[in-house]
Structures are given as structure tokens and as C-alpha cells.
Design a protein around this motif. Structure first.
Motif, PDB file in Angstrom:
ATOM      1  N   HIS A  89     -31.030  53.358  36.290  1.00  0.00           N
ATOM      2  CA  HIS A  89     -30.274  52.165  35.907  1.00  0.00           C
ATOM      3  C   HIS A  89     -28.831  52.594  35.677  1.00  0.00           C
ATOM      4  O   HIS A  89     -28.592  53.554  34.940  1.00  0.00           O
ATOM      5  CB  HIS A  89     -30.795  51.566  34.594  1.00  0.00           C
ATOM      6  CG  HIS A  89     -32.190  51.062  34.669  1.00  0.00           C
ATOM      7  ND1 HIS A  89     -32.505  49.792  35.097  1.00  0.00           N
ATOM      8  CD2 HIS A  89     -33.369  51.660  34.350  1.00  0.00           C
ATOM      9  CE1 HIS A  89     -33.818  49.627  35.034  1.00  0.00           C
ATOM     10  NE2 HIS A  89     -34.362  50.744  34.595  1.00  0.00           N
ATOM     11  N   VAL A  90     -27.891  51.888  36.284  1.00  0.00           N
ATOM     12  CA  VAL A  90     -26.470  52.133  36.030  1.00  0.00           C
ATOM     13  C   VAL A  90     -25.890  50.826  35.499  1.00  0.00           C
ATOM     14  O   VAL A  90     -25.964  49.789  36.161  1.00  0.00           O
ATOM     15  CB  VAL A  90     -25.718  52.579  37.298  1.00  0.00           C
ATOM     16  CG1 VAL A  90     -24.256  52.890  36.969  1.00  0.00           C
ATOM     17  CG2 VAL A  90     -26.392  53.794  37.933  1.00  0.00           C
ATOM     18  N   PHE A  91     -25.333  50.882  34.294  1.00  0.00           N
ATOM     19  CA  PHE A  91     -24.856  49.697  33.581  1.00  0.00           C
ATOM     20  C   PHE A  91     -23.364  49.755  33.303  1.00  0.00           C
ATOM     21  O   PHE A  91     -22.792  50.843  33.190  1.00  0.00           O
ATOM     22  CB  PHE A  91     -25.490  49.630  32.178  1.00  0.00           C
ATOM     23  CG  PHE A  91     -26.936  49.310  32.122  1.00  0.00           C
ATOM     24  CD1 PHE A  91     -27.378  48.002  32.147  1.00  0.00           C
ATOM     25  CD2 PHE A  91     -27.879  50.311  31.974  1.00  0.00           C
ATOM     26  CE1 PHE A  91     -28.722  47.697  32.035  1.00  0.00           C
ATOM     27  CE2 PHE A  91     -29.223  50.029  31.862  1.00  0.00           C
ATOM     28  CZ  PHE A  91     -29.642  48.719  31.896  1.00  0.00           C
ATOM     29  N   LYS A  92     -22.783  48.599  33.080  1.00  0.00           N
ATOM     30  CA  LYS A  92     -21.548  48.525  32.315  1.00  0.00           C
ATOM     31  C   LYS A  92     -21.982  48.672  30.858  1.00  0.00           C
ATOM     32  O   LYS A  92     -23.064  48.202  30.489  1.00  0.00           O
ATOM     33  CB  LYS A  92     -20.856  47.168  32.515  1.00  0.00           C
ATOM     34  CG  LYS A  92     -20.115  47.067  33.824  1.00  0.00           C
ATOM     35  CD  LYS A  92     -19.489  45.714  34.066  1.00  0.00           C
ATOM     36  CE  LYS A  92     -18.744  45.119  32.898  1.00  0.00           C
ATOM     37  NZ  LYS A  92     -18.154  43.813  33.194  1.00  0.00           N
ATOM     38  N   PRO A  93     -21.186  49.317  30.000  1.00  0.00           N
ATOM     39  CA  PRO A  93     -21.629  49.571  28.621  1.00  0.00           C
ATOM     40  C   PRO A  93     -22.058  48.320  27.850  1.00  0.00           C
ATOM     41  O   PRO A  93     -23.039  48.366  27.109  1.00  0.00           O
ATOM     42  CB  PRO A  93     -20.409  50.220  27.967  1.00  0.00           C
ATOM     43  CG  PRO A  93     -19.695  50.880  29.110  1.00  0.00           C
ATOM     44  CD  PRO A  93     -19.906  49.956  30.288  1.00  0.00           C
ATOM     45  N   THR A  94     -21.365  47.210  28.026  1.00  0.00           N
ATOM     46  CA  THR A  94     -21.737  45.999  27.282  1.00  0.00           C
ATOM     47  C   THR A  94     -23.107  45.478  27.705  1.00  0.00           C
ATOM     48  O   THR A  94     -23.872  44.995  26.872  1.00  0.00           O
ATOM     49  CB  THR A  94     -20.688  44.886  27.477  1.00  0.00           C
ATOM     50  OG1 THR A  94     -20.486  44.679  28.888  1.00  0.00           O
ATOM     51  CG2 THR A  94     -19.364  45.244  26.831  1.00  0.00           C
ATOM     52  N   ILE A  95     -23.439  45.601  28.969  1.00  0.00           N
ATOM     53  CA  ILE A  95     -24.739  45.145  29.474  1.00  0.00           C
ATOM     54  C   ILE A  95     -25.840  46.100  29.003  1.00  0.00           C
ATOM     55  O   ILE A  95     -26.922  45.665  28.598  1.00  0.00           O
ATOM     56  CB  ILE A  95     -24.726  45.034  31.011  1.00  0.00           C
ATOM     57  CG1 ILE A  95     -23.593  44.122  31.495  1.00  0.00           C
ATOM     58  CG2 ILE A  95     -26.069  44.554  31.530  1.00  0.00           C
ATOM     59  CD1 ILE A  95     -23.633  42.705  30.960  1.00  0.00           C
ATOM     60  N   ARG A  96     -25.556  47.389  29.030  1.00  0.00           N
ATOM     61  CA  ARG A  96     -26.536  48.373  28.554  1.00  0.00           C
ATOM     62  C   ARG A  96     -26.899  48.113  27.100  1.00  0.00           C
ATOM     63  O   ARG A  96     -28.066  48.213  26.707  1.00  0.00           O
ATOM     64  CB  ARG A  96     -25.971  49.783  28.709  1.00  0.00           C
ATOM     65  CG  ARG A  96     -26.933  50.870  28.273  1.00  0.00           C
ATOM     66  CD  ARG A  96     -26.326  52.222  28.545  1.00  0.00           C
ATOM     67  NE  ARG A  96     -27.184  53.318  28.143  1.00  0.00           N
ATOM     68  CZ  ARG A  96     -26.968  54.576  28.462  1.00  0.00           C
ATOM     69  NH1 ARG A  96     -25.924  54.896  29.198  1.00  0.00           N
ATOM     70  NH2 ARG A  96     -27.780  55.515  28.053  1.00  0.00           N
ATOM     71  N   GLU A  97     -25.912  47.776  26.308  1.00  0.00           N
ATOM     72  CA  GLU A  97     -26.142  47.495  24.889  1.00  0.00           C
ATOM     73  C   GLU A  97     -27.059  46.285  24.698  1.00  0.00           C
ATOM     74  O   GLU A  97     -27.925  46.279  23.826  1.00  0.00           O
ATOM     75  CB  GLU A  97     -24.793  47.243  24.213  1.00  0.00           C
ATOM     76  CG  GLU A  97     -24.835  47.244  22.724  1.00  0.00           C
ATOM     77  CD  GLU A  97     -23.434  47.104  22.132  1.00  0.00           C
ATOM     78  OE1 GLU A  97     -23.222  46.135  21.381  1.00  0.00           O
ATOM     79  OE2 GLU A  97     -22.588  47.949  22.437  1.00  0.00           O
ATOM     80  N   ILE A  98     -26.891  45.279  25.528  1.00  0.00           N
ATOM     81  CA  ILE A  98     -27.714  44.065  25.434  1.00  0.00           C
ATOM     82  C   ILE A  98     -29.192  44.379  25.704  1.00  0.00           C
ATOM     83  O   ILE A  98     -30.071  43.974  24.957  1.00  0.00           O
ATOM     84  CB  ILE A  98     -27.221  42.978  26.413  1.00  0.00           C
ATOM     85  CG1 ILE A  98     -25.856  42.456  25.970  1.00  0.00           C
ATOM     86  CG2 ILE A  98     -28.228  41.843  26.542  1.00  0.00           C
ATOM     87  CD1 ILE A  98     -25.155  41.583  26.995  1.00  0.00           C
ATOM     88  N   TYR A  99     -29.456  45.115  26.774  1.00  0.00           N
ATOM     89  CA  TYR A  99     -30.849  45.380  27.174  1.00  0.00           C
ATOM     90  C   TYR A  99     -31.492  46.530  26.422  1.00  0.00           C
ATOM     91  O   TYR A  99     -32.704  46.564  26.274  1.00  0.00           O
ATOM     92  CB  TYR A  99     -30.933  45.593  28.689  1.00  0.00           C
ATOM     93  CG  TYR A  99     -30.719  44.300  29.424  1.00  0.00           C
ATOM     94  CD1 TYR A  99     -31.743  43.378  29.544  1.00  0.00           C
ATOM     95  CD2 TYR A  99     -29.478  43.975  29.943  1.00  0.00           C
ATOM     96  CE1 TYR A  99     -31.556  42.174  30.183  1.00  0.00           C
ATOM     97  CE2 TYR A  99     -29.272  42.769  30.596  1.00  0.00           C
ATOM     98  CZ  TYR A  99     -30.312  41.878  30.711  1.00  0.00           C
ATOM     99  OH  TYR A  99     -30.117  40.690  31.342  1.00  0.00           O
ATOM    100  N   ASN A 100     -30.714  47.495  25.982  1.00  0.00           N
ATOM    101  CA  ASN A 100     -31.184  48.583  25.134  1.00  0.00           C
ATOM    102  C   ASN A 100     -32.493  49.208  25.639  1.00  0.00           C
ATOM    103  O   ASN A 100     -33.479  49.322  24.911  1.00  0.00           O
ATOM    104  CB  ASN A 100     -31.337  48.089  23.699  1.00  0.00           C
ATOM    105  CG  ASN A 100     -31.370  49.221  22.704  1.00  0.00           C
ATOM    106  OD1 ASN A 100     -31.238  50.378  23.064  1.00  0.00           O
ATOM    107  ND2 ASN A 100     -31.570  48.882  21.447  1.00  0.00           N
ATOM    108  N   LEU A 101     -32.489  49.619  26.900  1.00  0.00           N
ATOM    109  CA  LEU A 101     -33.690  50.188  27.510  1.00  0.00           C
ATOM    110  C   LEU A 101     -34.160  51.469  26.830  1.00  0.00           C
ATOM    111  O   LEU A 101     -35.354  51.749  26.795  1.00  0.00           O
ATOM    112  CB  LEU A 101     -33.455  50.462  29.000  1.00  0.00           C
ATOM    113  CG  LEU A 101     -33.258  49.235  29.884  1.00  0.00           C
ATOM    114  CD1 LEU A 101     -33.045  49.669  31.325  1.00  0.00           C
ATOM    115  CD2 LEU A 101     -34.424  48.275  29.776  1.00  0.00           C
ATOM    116  N   GLU A 102     -33.236  52.240  26.274  1.00  0.00           N
ATOM    117  CA  GLU A 102     -33.638  53.457  25.575  1.00  0.00           C
ATOM    118  C   GLU A 102     -34.596  53.148  24.440  1.00  0.00           C
ATOM    119  O   GLU A 102     -35.571  53.857  24.234  1.00  0.00           O
ATOM    120  CB  GLU A 102     -32.419  54.197  24.996  1.00  0.00           C
ATOM    121  CG  GLU A 102     -31.514  54.821  26.021  1.00  0.00           C
ATOM    122  CD  GLU A 102     -30.335  53.936  26.388  1.00  0.00           C
ATOM    123  OE1 GLU A 102     -29.322  54.471  26.829  1.00  0.00           O
ATOM    124  OE2 GLU A 102     -30.431  52.705  26.245  1.00  0.00           O
TER     125      GLU A 102
END
Length: 117
Positions: A89-102
């Protein structure tokens, strides 16, 4: 997936390419015990839509013989590359924060059996 690379070699190649492309905050999650979907999930950021697109485009050129499918490149806010045993998965940081896959895929996530058992 190409049989000439084992999962560990593929992980190393992907991580090396991500580092070369200046991907940010690269995380590798071992998800073997949580799903049969894949063995590993890699999560990384690009600092803008343009950077996400560049990472995905260049990674696909370098590792194209190992890729099963690619999703999400239209808006370049979140892209997924399926390598079979590895999902990137490659995200923009704001999108990564929303989904929080970790958090969802970490070993510390609640065990589904305990929740419904």
C-alpha cells in the motif's frame, strides 16, 4: 509470482526500490497468522499525490514480472500493488492516517475468535 524469488527476497527488493524512490515511513507487517490473503503487507507513504504516483509507476517498471494487479492509481492518494505473497500500500500521509492499516493488521489487534466466540 515468479518462482525465482522467495518471499524474503521479494520483500528486500520492494523495500530497496521504495528506499531508492524516497518512500516515507516504510512498515512491513507479517500477516501470515492473521490471514491467508498474503504473508506480508508493506505500507509506505509518498509526500504528495505526485510522489505516490511516481513511486507506484517506477516500482511497477522495476518489478513488473512479479506483480499480479495494481489498484488505485487514478487519484494517486492510495495505491495497492499485489505481488501475491506481498501486498504493498502506498498512501498520502493524510489517507494513511484515516485507514490506519498498521493498527488493523498488527499482532495487537483483537482476535476475531475472542470477539465472537
Amino acid at each position: 509470482m515468479n518462482k525465482s524469488l522467495n518471499v524474503e527476497e521479494l520483500l528486500k527488493k520492494i523495500k530497496d526500490v521504495l528506499n531508492d524512490l524516497k518512500a516515507i515511513d516504510i512498515q512491513i507487517l507479517d500477516i501470515q497468522k492473521r490471514t491467508s490473503l498474503a504473508d506480508y503487507m508493506i505500507i509506505a507513504d509518498g509526500n504528495s499525490s505526485r510522489h505516490v504516483n511516481s513511486i507506484v509507476t517506477n516500482l511497477c517498471k522495476k518489478l513488473k514480472k512479479h506483480i499480479i494487479s495494481i489498484e488505485g492509481t487514478t487519484l494517486s492518494e492510495w495505491a495497492l500493488i499485489d505481488f501475491g505473497d506481498v501486498i504493498l500500500h502506498v498512501f498520502k500521509p493524510t489517507i494513511r492516517e484515516i485507514y490506519n492499516l498498521e493498527k488493523i493488521w498488527s499482532d495487537k489487534a483483537p482476535d476475531e475468535k475472542k470477539k465472537f466466540g
